[in-house]
Design an enzyme around this catalytic site. Structure first.
Site, short mmCIF file in Angstrom:
data_model
loop_
_atom_site.label_atom_id
_atom_site.label_comp_id
_atom_site.label_asym_id
_atom_site.label_seq_id
_atom_site.Cartn_x
_atom_site.Cartn_y
_atom_site.Cartn_z
N LYS A 84 0.81 -1.19 0.03
CA LYS A 84 0.20 0.19 -0.05
C LYS A 84 0.65 1.11 0.28
O LYS A 84 1.81 1.17 0.84
CB LYS A 84 -0.91 -0.10 1.18
CG LYS A 84 -1.84 1.06 1.37
CD LYS A 84 -2.95 1.03 2.54
CE LYS A 84 -3.91 2.09 2.71
NZ LYS A 84 -4.79 1.81 3.89
N SER A 104 -9.76 2.20 2.90
CA SER A 104 -9.03 2.84 2.19
C SER A 104 -7.94 1.94 1.19
O SER A 104 -7.33 2.44 0.41
CB SER A 104 -7.95 3.94 2.84
OG SER A 104 -7.54 3.06 3.96
N SER A 121 -10.20 -0.08 7.09
CA SER A 121 -9.46 0.00 5.53
C SER A 121 -8.99 -1.23 5.24
O SER A 121 -8.53 -1.27 4.16
CB SER A 121 -8.43 1.14 5.75
OG SER A 121 -9.24 2.40 5.47
N1 ASN Z 1 -8.34 4.46 7.37
C1 ASN Z 1 -9.51 3.89 7.45
O1 ASN Z 1 -9.63 2.75 8.19
C2 ASN Z 1 -10.67 4.44 6.62
C3 ASN Z 1 -11.97 4.94 7.08
N2 ASN Z 1 -12.80 4.57 6.47
C4 ASN Z 1 -11.82 6.41 7.21
O2 ASN Z 1 -12.28 7.04 6.20
O3 ASN Z 1 -11.32 6.99 8.37
#
Ligand code: ASN
Length: 488
Positions: free
Chosen positions: A78, A155, A179
């Protein structure tokens, strides 16, 4: 030779050990898959020449009997993990072509174990998002649908898309609020967020430091265990890194779960949840029962406050972490009339809309006069959530829930409604707030033929039980469907 990209990581390592094929052959097959998979936009940078060199070096090591845990396996990273000499941009324009002079501890561990790195994977900007649509590089696409572009989740959307499309044998990812697990659920892959502190955060671009945790996205539960064994470990360079042994989690896979107590939290039944997700969850309960587990109803009473608390704590930490991107040190710099103007122009041009929104929310909730009303309160909620889980562990050894409240959705469908987007994390943020391990296992398909995952949560540092239960779930679900290869 049959298509080597169809192998699991475990089988690929086994095949190389038996001399059936070399790392060079395995790597070439994956490079070909990556080149054929450009439409999915899963990668921000390719490092194919580097991968070829690494594969050659790996074969030479193997010939001398030096074999690491990931020896010769073509994997991808990533683009939130700093990789020495390789562009690392966190999906943001503000980092420009930043090329770190150092390696993140997680990827250093994997390199030391023989990883071959195919490239850097697409993600939501600074890992803020649930669809990969906030990436400055355009969204990665979910390989599961040909007629319509679907999001792979976020993400870690690039990681999930690349693994699901057989472009790599596994990938690194990070999880601040879901994410790793939500993209795994959206793409029919396995994703685990370990206990907070298992993987060093050193050299991983920070979003919300008290929540960020690295973990793998993989094709199988056992592959996820192997990858996590390599990624984990104590690191004195991260003050929150845990100085504990890294068990051989892959040995937990396939073990019996007879007598294991699985908790079913009543608060995870939410209004508007699609019937098929409820049905899959019920089916999961039956599978666990049939495998010998005892099912226990439990209550996690503060669950409904988790998402609002997360969307205070995470932006607060983000606003502080992202203060460092000022045009002076790395990446983009837009000259202004004076210093303040340079800061302003750089940050306005460099950050996308969602990142700016979070910086504003974070700055607001931390500001004098609002701190007690928002930030302090959110921290109190966090303590309650930790306590909820502590109480639950008196009654059960693992908890089974859906991973996400929906299957993958169309690109563009939720971008203009941040609250709808944030709801993606409803079942996953609790474990981040409490620092607990959680895994998503592909368990079934919805009526449109899209994958759905179930989540298992465990006690802090008890990934062993999580892997054991996840492997039983994987066996019972027998999820073998693959997306049709329309993209190559
Ligand atoms: N980094 C994450 O776990 C993404 C989470 N959906 C956020 O937008 O904070």
């Amino acid at each position: 030779m049959s298509d080597l990209t169809q192998l699991s990581l475990f089988d690929a390592l086994d095949g190389m050990a038996k001399g059936d094929f070399s790392s060079v052959e395995l790597t070439e097959a994956h490079i070909k898959a990556c080149e054929g998979g450009k439409k999915l936009n899963a990668f921000i940078s390719d490092t194919h020449d580097l991968a070829r060199e690494q594969a050659k070096a790996s074969d030479a090591r193997r010939a001398k009997g030096e074999v690491g845990l990931l020896e010769g396996a073509p994997l991808a990273v990533k683009d939130l993990f700093c990789t020495e000499g390789v562009k690392t941009c966190a999906g943001s324009k503000i980092l420009g072509d930043f090329s770190p002079t150092y390696e993140s501890s997680v990827t250093a561990n994997m390199k030391a174990d023989g990883m071959v790195m195919l490239g850097k994977l697409n993600l939501d900007e600074f890992a803020m998002g649930s669809s990969n649509e906030t990436s400055a590089y355009g969204p990665a696409i979910n390989p599961w649908r040909k007629d319509e572009d679907l999001v792979p989740g976020g993400s870690s959307g690039g990681s999930a898309s690349a693994v699901a499309a057989d472009m790599c044998l596994g990938a690194t990812a990070t999880d601040t609020g879901g994410s790793i697990r939500q993209p795994a659920s959206f793409t029919g892959t396995v994703g685990i967020k370990p206990t907070y502190g298992r993987c060093s955060r050193w050299g991983t671009v920070a979003f919300a430091s008290s929540l960020d945790q690295a973990g793998p996205i993989a094709k199988t539960v056992k592959d996820a265990a192997i990858l996590l064994e390599s990624m984990s470990g104590y690191d004195p360079k991260d003050s929150t890194s845990l100085n504990v042994d890294v068990p051989k989690w892959s040995n937990a896979c396939g073990q019996s779960i007879k007598g294991l107590r699985i908790g079913i939290p009543k608060e995870y039944t939410i209004d508007g949840m699609p019937e098929e997700i409820q049905a899959l969850w019920d089916q999961g309960v039956e599978w666990m029962k049939a495998a010998g587990a005892e099912i226990v109803p439990i209550s996690l009473p503060h669950t409904k406050y988790a998402l609002p608390a997360y969307y205070v704590v995470a932006p607060a930490e983000a606003s502080s972490n992202l203060a460092r991107y000022d045009g002076m040190r790395y990446g983009l710099r837009v000259e202004g009339e004076d210093l303040a103007d340079t800061y302003e122009r750089t940050r306005t041009e460099g950050f996308g809309q969602e990142v700016r929104r979070r910086i504003m929310i974070g700055t607001y909730v931390l500001s004098a006069g609002y701190y007690d009303a928002y930030y302090l309160r959110a921290q109190k909620v966090r303590s309650r959530i930790v306590q909820d889980f502590e109480n639950a562990w008196q009654k059960c050894d693992a908890i089974l829930t859906p991973t996400a409240p929906s299957a993958a959705f169309a690109v563009g469908r939720k971008v203009s409604d941040p609250v709808q987007m944030y709801l993606n994390d409803i079942f996953t943020v609790t474990t981040n707030l409490a620092g607990l391990p959680g895994i998503s296992v592909p368990a079934g398909l919805d009526k449109n033929g899209l994958p759905l995952g179930l989540q298992l949560i465990g006690r802090a540092l008890d990934e062993e039980t999580v892997f054991k239960a996840a492997s039983a779930l994987e066996g019972a679900a027998g999820f073998k469907t693959k997306p049709a290869k329309w993209w190559s």
